[in-house]
Design an enzyme around this catalytic site. Structure first.
Site, PDB file in Angstrom:
ATOM      1  CG  PHE A  68      15.286  26.928  19.604  1.00  0.00           C
ATOM      2  CD1 PHE A  68      15.703  25.451  19.416  1.00  0.00           C
ATOM      3  CD2 PHE A  68      14.266  27.339  18.681  1.00  0.00           C
ATOM      4  CE1 PHE A  68      15.462  24.878  17.535  1.00  0.00           C
ATOM      5  CE2 PHE A  68      14.392  27.148  17.277  1.00  0.00           C
ATOM      6  CZ  PHE A  68      14.776  25.800  16.800  1.00  0.00           C
ATOM      7  CE  LYS A 101       9.186  31.064  16.473  1.00  0.00           C
ATOM      8  NZ  LYS A 101       8.554  29.827  15.903  1.00  0.00           N
ATOM      9  CG  ASP A 133      16.242  34.499  20.096  1.00  0.00           C
ATOM     10  OD1 ASP A 133      15.012  35.073  19.666  1.00  0.00           O
ATOM     11  OD2 ASP A 133      16.675  33.635  19.566  1.00  0.00           O
TER      12      ASP A 133
END
Length: 388
Positions: A128, A242, A213
């Site tokens: 994702f 985040k 990532d």
């Protein structure tokens, strides 16, 4: 009827305030928060240092634009460079934007080297990378891309863990390999250290860039600043978001000198990215994350959490199939339905979030203590007992 476009199936609860690992609803119920805004609230809710920083900066300056020098941005970039593999940092507002920047930087690097044909990126099924069109088709999840065609070209997907398929996917048009160091949405699946080392070697042998990532697994969540630090390797490009903002929207793309050499003024930008308020918060997060002993404690608490989860797996083998993860990025793969399991946790005033492969994600703040882990384990056990 809500005026909000229905892109989320929200739980019927709203929160008035939070502190540490707890959220308090508008109906005065107390919830143990093991979602952390999906790995965002790294220091929990209303951490004193972050609150003080926001209040002080908000009274001085919020936004000026990247047309000018921003001292808070320079400071955060320098600290990230000093504590990581990177030579340069570019700031955005989210993980999806950081992923987009990573894709652009990889393609531009080879374009400037005189190889515009090297513009494809190998990705892995189950990953994702965000919700923009490019990041959607980089991950190519059938449920996520449905209705958003035509396909954004430039990505070649292989099965997770299929080394032979990866080698076969390499060709003269390959520019980079991009993978989550630990797949979050994909089910809390760790790429083994030897595989990360193999990816680094493969990229070196074929003159490719390695993009790792770390939007969800980075900024201390694995117990190291980056999850790939466990493997002792250095990538070329790393998108983050985040946790670096501790709840405030901050995204960034970290690059080494080689990968960043193709980018020039005008090649990329962000109106809000790197604004003084966001950068002050990012610096405040680093003040805590980089404190002596902080990450060591994440490792210690994470190992304690893992041991307790494994005990539950052994006690309830008809419910829990596997315990996954590292540090405070944990998942339990269930034999019973994860949506039902999450509903039961919610009824017991504990918040968690699902992932693929019937996994429940457990993402406590990095400041969580053993007593709060014990509280979570007690609730999870009650649910296991009911569902066994």
């Amino acid at each position: 009827m809500s005026a909000i476009l229905g892109t989320y199936a929200r739980r019927p609860v709203s929160f008035s305030h939070g502190k540490g690992c707890y959220l308090f609803s508008t109906s005065n119920d107390k919830y143990l928060d093991f979602v952390s805004g999906i790995a965002v609230n790294a220091l929990g809710h209303c951490h004193d240092h972050l609150v003080k920083t926001v209040q002080e900066q908000a009274a001085k300056l919020w936004h000026v634009s990247n047309a000018f020098e921003i001292p808070e941005q320079e400071r955060l970039a320098q600290r990230l460079v000093e504590n990581t593999f990177a030579d340069y940092v570019i700031f955005m507002n989210s993980g999806a934007e950081a992923t987009e920047a990573s894709i652009k930087i990889a393609r531009k690097y080879f374009f400037e080297k005189g190889h515009p044909e090297k513009n494809r990126i190998i990705t892995f099924k189950g990953a994702f990378h965000g919700r923009t069109l490019a990041s959607l088709f980089a991950a190519n999840n059938p449920d996520h891309i449905k209705g958003f065609e035509p396909k954004v070209e430039g990505f070649d997907q292989v099965d997770f863990g299929d080394h032979e398929a990866l080698k076969k996917a390499l060709n003269k048009n390959t520019a980079a390999i991009m993978v989550e160091t630990i797949l979050g949405e994909g089910g809390i699946k760790i790429i083994p250290d030897q595989c990360l080392q193999g990816l680094r070697k493969l990229c070196d042998e074929h003159d490719l860039l390695l993009i790792l990532d770390e939007v969800q697994c980075g900024i201390g969540r694995s117990g190291k600043f980056f999850a790939f630090d466990w493997a002792g390797i250095e990538p070329d490009i790393v998108p983050i978001a985040k946790g670096i903002g501790g709840g405030f929207p901050v995204g960034a793309c970290l690059v080494n000198k080689k990968a960043g050499s193709g980018m020039k003024p005008g090649n990329h930008g962000s109106t809000f990215g790197g604004n003084p308020l966001a950068m002050s918060v990012g610096n405040a997060v680093l003040d805590i994350i980089l404190e002596k002993g902080f990450l060591e404690n994440v490792i210690k608490i994470g190992e304690y959490f893992e041991v307790q989860l494994i005990k539950l797996k052994e006690k309830y083998p008809s419910v829990i199939e596997e315990v996954r993860g590292k540090g405070l990025l944990r998942g339990i793969k269930l034999k019973s339905d994860n949506a039902k399991f999450l509903n039961e946790l919610f009824e017991h005033k504990m918040l968690a979030v699902k992932a693929s492969e019937n996994v429940v994600r457990l993402l406590p703040p990095l400041i969580v203590k053993e007593k709060e882990i014990d509280e979570a384990i007690s609730i999870i056990e009650k649910v296991c007992e009911k569902l066994k």
